[in-house]
Design an enzyme around this catalytic site. Structure first.
Site, PDB file in Angstrom:
ATOM      1  N   HIS A  20      67.891  52.801  34.997  1.00 54.82           N
ATOM      2  CA  HIS A  20      66.673  52.425  34.607  1.00 54.82           C
ATOM      3  C   HIS A  20      65.960  53.676  33.925  1.00 54.82           C
ATOM      4  CE1 HIS A  20      65.827  48.756  37.123  1.00 54.82           C
ATOM      5  NE2 HIS A  20      67.214  49.083  37.451  1.00 54.82           N
ATOM      6  N   ASP A 119      58.388  49.628  34.650  1.00 55.93           N
ATOM      7  CA  ASP A 119      59.617  49.102  35.160  1.00 55.93           C
ATOM      8  C   ASP A 119      59.851  47.760  35.409  1.00 55.93           C
ATOM      9  OD1 ASP A 119      62.717  50.262  35.729  1.00 55.93           O
ATOM     10  OD2 ASP A 119      61.982  49.148  37.319  1.00 55.93           O
ATOM     11  N   HIS A 371      81.832  48.127  34.805  1.00 54.36           N
ATOM     12  CA  HIS A 371      81.405  46.900  35.772  1.00 54.36           C
ATOM     13  C   HIS A 371      80.257  46.352  34.942  1.00 54.36           C
ATOM     14  CE1 HIS A 371      77.723  49.768  35.418  1.00 54.36           C
ATOM     15  NE2 HIS A 371      77.313  49.284  36.402  1.00 54.36           N
ATOM     16  N   TRP A 374      73.908  46.916  32.074  1.00 54.86           N
ATOM     17  CA  TRP A 374      73.661  46.719  30.652  1.00 54.86           C
ATOM     18  C   TRP A 374      73.657  47.709  29.529  1.00 54.86           C
ATOM     19  CZ3 TRP A 374      74.272  42.981  27.574  1.00 54.86           C
ATOM     20  CH2 TRP A 374      73.418  43.034  26.520  1.00 54.86           C
ATOM     21  N   SER A 376      75.670  50.678  30.174  1.00 54.24           N
ATOM     22  CA  SER A 376      77.100  50.938  29.776  1.00 54.24           C
ATOM     23  C   SER A 376      77.477  50.146  28.570  1.00 54.24           C
ATOM     24  CB  SER A 376      77.969  50.696  31.211  1.00 54.24           C
ATOM     25  OG  SER A 376      77.644  51.766  31.998  1.00 54.24           O
ATOM     26  N   GLU A 379      75.856  51.149  25.550  1.00 57.18           N
ATOM     27  CA  GLU A 379      76.546  52.388  24.946  1.00 57.18           C
ATOM     28  C   GLU A 379      77.600  52.134  24.075  1.00 57.18           C
ATOM     29  OE1 GLU A 379      73.824  54.787  28.324  1.00 57.18           O
ATOM     30  OE2 GLU A 379      75.906  54.686  28.429  1.00 57.18           O
ATOM     31  N   ASP A 395      73.256  41.585  37.725  1.00 60.79           N
ATOM     32  CA  ASP A 395      73.153  40.854  36.548  1.00 60.79           C
ATOM     33  C   ASP A 395      74.482  40.819  35.604  1.00 60.79           C
ATOM     34  OD1 ASP A 395      73.060  43.656  36.139  1.00 60.79           O
ATOM     35  OD2 ASP A 395      71.691  43.386  34.658  1.00 60.79           O
ATOM     36  N   GLN A 396      75.661  41.576  36.188  1.00 62.35           N
ATOM     37  CA  GLN A 396      76.623  42.078  35.383  1.00 62.35           C
ATOM     38  C   GLN A 396      77.693  40.763  34.912  1.00 62.35           C
ATOM     39  OE1 GLN A 396      78.338  44.694  38.381  1.00 62.35           O
ATOM     40  NE2 GLN A 396      76.436  45.788  38.274  1.00 62.35           N
TER      41      GLN A 396
END
Ligand code: UDP
Ligand code: UDP
Length: 477
Positions: A20, A119, A371, A374, A376, A379, A395-396
């Protein structure tokens, strides 16, 4: 940078975890680059060292433009709340219950606010505060547009069920068909806590937040046209749910200079970069499950065997605890000396927090086993690295579908949630090879990297949106 007296002033209210904080501070940097004044309201104490280090680096990089305000949250007795023994969930709950303490902080700001960006975990609790303020409020959504459409739509789905108070386990059915969103969401992709029997805080939060999203003035999302254009358009055109505020695809957020760690504090990164420098282009597999997912002990051995068998060099980050401050065990004690030495013949294994964006940006890195957090994902996309997603929770699986649909990576769907079973080393090796020697994937990842750079570069979609908003806020001041 000189900040003019009448500069636009944006406050950010963060929550917890690098997943976050990283995108929040990158978004704050976008506003800083456009000459805005930024106030960071930081819930204290932070959960991890990585978070407090990053905040300090941003503040010292922009001493005249950034003001940090500590938001001292009232600690909760963990035995009185159901936060699944997770220090991050405990922190979210603690922040949510301390939100009333924010009013005096906000009214004591020396210059008035043009906007507040909050957030995602505070969508509902912040409403009584922002409703009394004279500036617009925006949500910083930290996942994909696909996940946002789920959040926005499930409460509508629940309301359409004839049962008086339908439970998610009934109204979700076998799959959710979200209007305007490509491919239905199978039940197996829904975050597991949402489907648990009884009522838990996560279900309540999703249902309440989905309804309350409309009460804010907009949503910032770390995504962009080429990656999720259809979903962003469906959200903005009222196809998913009518009456949502604008959804601003300002991604992929760029890594910023302030994130660079000082030479003396680099730790394992110094030799990791040297090691990568000696490897051929695109030859290394990078493995990491994010900043807060500990690698399951029962999976570690097979993960090691898979990496040894795959035939590529690898850089493997093993997290032994969720919170970095508590990391005390030795990797060798966990892996055993025999396996550890075999691992070291082929690759590198560390348990420290690494500078992920530096690793993904290194030419030697050709594939990323992730995993599917979001950040990762985005990026990796920014650097054009092939992706193999192994969702562990939350959420993955939504993010995995986005990656699969955009053809920049593969999703090991047959492994299900990482927490459900132990995947054998030979299967891991097979999937890694499939990712690494996949030419169509590499071509597509290269194209997406270009599109990503355009979106966040000069004159790109991010800049256009930010300039437009700044103009609007100035006009309404
Ligand atoms: N990260 C990092 N070094 C690590 C682990 C994570 O820099 O050793 C960063 C990563 O680059 C990303 C964030 O932490 O920006 C993790 O967010 P993500 O959404 O990928 O997953 P989460 O950790 O929230 O599950
Ligand atoms: N969750 C929860 N209680 C909370 C907040 C989150 O149980 O107060 C869980 C839930 O398991 C959900 C997941 O958090 O599936 C999504 O949040 P997470 O913090 O993992 O998101 P991320 O950090 O990856 O953005």
């Amino acid at each position: 940078m000189h900040v003019p007296e009448a500069a636009v002033h944006v406050a950010f209210l963060t929550s917890a975890g690098m997943g976050h904080l990283n995108p929040c501070l990158r978004l704050a940097s976008v506003f800083l680059r456009h000459g805005c004044k930024v106030t960071l309201i930081i819930p204290k104490p932070t959960v991890t060292l990585a978070e407090s280090n990053l905040i300090s680096r941003l503040c010292s990089s922009f001493p005249h433009q950034v003001t940090q305000i500590d938001f001292n949250i009232t600690p909760l007795d963990p035995t009185t709340v159901n936060t699944a023994n997770d220090p991050f969930f405990l922190q979210y709950e603690t922040i949510r219950r301390s939100v009333h303490l924010l009013s005096p902080i906000l009214s004591s700001l020396s210059t008035s606010l043009s906007a507040i960006i909050v957030d995602v975990f505070l969508i509902s609790p912040i409403l009584p505060i922002v409703e009394k303020m004279f500036c617009p409020s925006y949500i910083h959504f930290t996942s994909s547009a696909r996940m946002l459409s789920f959040l926005a739509y499930v409460s509508v789905l629940a309301d359409s069920d004839p049962a008086a108070q339908p439970h998610p386990s009934t109204f979700v059915g076998d799959a959710i068909h979200i209007p305007g969103i490509t491919l239905p969401i199978p039940r197996s992709s829904v975050p597991p806590p949402f489907l648990l029997e009884g009522v838990n805080s996560f279900q309540r939060m999703i249902m309440e937040d989905g309804r309350n999203l409309k009460k804010h003035d907009g949503v910032f999302i770390n995504s962009f046209e080429e990656l999720e254009g259809d979903a962003i358009a469906a959200l903005n055109e009222g196809k998913v749910v009518r009456g949502l505020p604008p959804v601003y695809g300002i991604g992929p957020l760029m890594t910023c200079e302030f994130e660079n760690v000082d030479e003396g504090e680099k730790g394992c990164m110094s030799w990791i970069v040297e090691w990568l420098n000696e490897r051929a282009e695109g030859s290394v597999v990078y493995v990491s499950l994010g900043n807060r997912t500990e690698t399951r002990r029962e999976q570690i051995k097979d993960m090691a065997l898979g990496l040894i068998e795959c035939g590529y060099s690898f850089l493997w980050v093993v997290k032994l605890t969720r919170v970095d401050r508590e990391e005390k065990e030795d990797l060798e004690d966990v892996l055993g000396s025999e396996l550890m030495s075999k691992v070291r013949e082929k690759g590198v294994v560390v348990k420290e927090f690494v500078e992920q964006t530096k690793i993904l940006g290194h030419p030697a890195v050709g594939g990323f086993v992730t995993h599917g957090g979001w950040n990762s994902v985005t990026e990796s996309i920014r650097e054009g690295v092939n992706i193999l997603i192994w969702p562990q929770g939350a959420d993955q699986k939504f993010n995995a579908e986005v990656v699969r649909m955009s053809r920049v990576g593969i999703w090991a769907e047959e492994w299900s949630w990482g927490t459900q079973k132990v995947v054998e080393g030979k299967d891991i090796a097979k999937r890694i090879k499939e990712m690494m020697c996949n030419e169509p994937l590499r071509v597509k990842a290269g194209e997406m990297k270009e599109a990503a750079r355009k979106a966040c570069g000069i004159g790109g979609s991010c800049e256009l949106i930010i300039k437009r908003l700044i103009k609007e806020w100035k006009r309404n001041a």
